[in-house]
Design a protein around this motif. Sequence first.
Motif, short mmCIF file in Angstrom:
data_model
loop_
_atom_site.label_atom_id
_atom_site.label_comp_id
_atom_site.label_asym_id
_atom_site.label_seq_id
_atom_site.Cartn_x
_atom_site.Cartn_y
_atom_site.Cartn_z
N GLU A 40 -2.87 13.16 61.67
CA GLU A 40 -3.55 13.54 62.91
C GLU A 40 -2.62 13.37 64.12
OE1 GLU A 40 -8.09 13.00 64.52
OE2 GLU A 40 -7.19 11.36 63.39
N LYS A 41 -1.85 12.27 64.12
CA LYS A 41 -0.95 11.97 65.23
C LYS A 41 0.15 13.03 65.38
CE LYS A 41 2.14 8.36 66.91
NZ LYS A 41 2.74 7.05 66.62
N ILE A 42 0.70 13.48 64.26
CA ILE A 42 1.77 14.48 64.33
C ILE A 42 1.19 15.89 64.58
CG2 ILE A 42 1.95 15.11 61.88
CD1 ILE A 42 5.04 14.85 62.29
N GLY A 43 -0.13 16.05 64.39
CA GLY A 43 -0.79 17.31 64.70
C GLY A 43 -1.03 18.23 63.52
N ILE B 183 -0.20 20.80 43.10
CA ILE B 183 -0.23 20.94 44.54
C ILE B 183 1.17 21.35 44.97
CG2 ILE B 183 -2.11 19.33 45.00
CD1 ILE B 183 0.04 17.31 45.89
N ARG B 184 1.24 22.12 46.03
CA ARG B 184 2.55 22.56 46.52
C ARG B 184 2.93 21.70 47.71
NH1 ARG B 184 1.01 28.76 46.91
NH2 ARG B 184 0.16 27.84 48.77
N LEU B 185 4.13 21.17 47.66
CA LEU B 185 4.66 20.39 48.77
C LEU B 185 5.72 21.25 49.44
CD1 LEU B 185 4.89 17.77 50.40
CD2 LEU B 185 6.46 16.92 48.68
N PRO B 186 5.38 21.83 50.60
CA PRO B 186 6.36 22.70 51.28
C PRO B 186 7.65 21.94 51.59
CG PRO B 186 4.19 22.93 52.24
CD PRO B 186 4.12 21.75 51.32
N ILE B 187 8.77 22.53 51.25
CA ILE B 187 10.08 21.89 51.41
C ILE B 187 10.38 21.61 52.88
CG2 ILE B 187 11.52 23.96 51.52
CD1 ILE B 187 12.31 20.86 49.42
N VAL B 188 9.82 22.40 53.78
CA VAL B 188 10.05 22.18 55.21
C VAL B 188 9.53 20.80 55.63
CG1 VAL B 188 7.91 23.26 56.09
CG2 VAL B 188 9.98 23.27 57.48
N LEU B 189 8.51 20.29 54.95
CA LEU B 189 7.99 18.95 55.28
C LEU B 189 8.99 17.86 54.92
CD1 LEU B 189 4.26 19.18 54.10
CD2 LEU B 189 5.18 19.48 56.41
N ILE B 190 9.89 18.16 54.01
CA ILE B 190 10.89 17.18 53.61
C ILE B 190 12.19 17.37 54.39
CG2 ILE B 190 12.34 16.43 51.67
CD1 ILE B 190 9.94 17.16 49.85
N GLU B 191 12.56 18.62 54.62
CA GLU B 191 13.87 18.88 55.22
C GLU B 191 13.91 18.91 56.74
OE1 GLU B 191 15.76 21.54 51.58
OE2 GLU B 191 15.10 22.56 53.40
N GLU C 120 13.44 18.07 60.67
CA GLU C 120 13.40 16.85 61.51
C GLU C 120 12.00 16.58 62.07
OE1 GLU C 120 15.56 14.33 62.25
OE2 GLU C 120 16.76 15.23 60.67
N THR C 121 11.24 17.63 62.31
CA THR C 121 9.90 17.50 62.88
C THR C 121 9.02 16.58 62.05
OG1 THR C 121 10.10 19.79 63.65
CG2 THR C 121 7.89 18.83 63.67
N ILE D 229 4.63 26.19 64.34
CA ILE D 229 5.55 25.78 65.41
C ILE D 229 6.88 26.50 65.33
CG2 ILE D 229 4.50 23.51 65.72
CD1 ILE D 229 6.89 22.36 64.13
N PHE D 230 7.16 27.13 64.20
CA PHE D 230 8.42 27.82 64.03
C PHE D 230 8.32 29.31 64.36
CE2 PHE D 230 8.45 24.27 60.96
CZ PHE D 230 9.47 23.54 61.53
N ARG D 231 7.11 29.80 64.48
CA ARG D 231 6.91 31.22 64.80
C ARG D 231 6.90 31.42 66.30
NH1 ARG D 231 2.39 30.50 61.12
NH2 ARG D 231 3.18 30.85 59.04
#
Length: 163
Positions: free
Chosen positions: A90-93, A17-25, A27-28, A116-118
């Motif tokens: 779900e809470k974070i969307g 599975i791929r864990l996008p680095i943006v989910l870790i780095e 602040e959102t 959200i970044f586009r």
Amino acid sequence: MDFDYFYGRDAESFRFIRLPIVLIEDETFKSLSIDAKVLYSMYLSRSTLSYKNNWVDENGRVYIYFTVEETAAQLACGIKKAVKLIKDLEKIGLITKKRAGQGNPTKIYVKDFMSIFRNEELRSIKRENQDLSKGQVKNGDFDNSRVAKKESLDLSKRQPNHL
């Protein structure tokens, strides 16, 4: 335990599975636990399979089926924790759930974490490309060709028939 090394192409022979680095780095997503991020990555992986199986609603949105029990089993946790992880997403969307009625599994819509970044302009182009009208063909996901413009016929140069 004494695990062996990978040799040659052996390292390519596993599902990941791929864990996008943006989910870790970013602040959102800092408020999400690593377990929730892994679950979201599992949802992303399942979305690919759902798309291939044409599990798409009337609006063109891909959905998945992933039960609470399946979540608990996959993450080796209890039902309460699985419910909490799903609620956190779900809470974070990052997901939206749609109940399908008694006895039917709940549809989970996995949302695009990068949306959200586009900027709004790029989103409208994306929607435009998804709504190709009849007579227009898209050859592939990474097609660089343009959609042909329909031009009106210029009838002013023709002479009418007079009997």
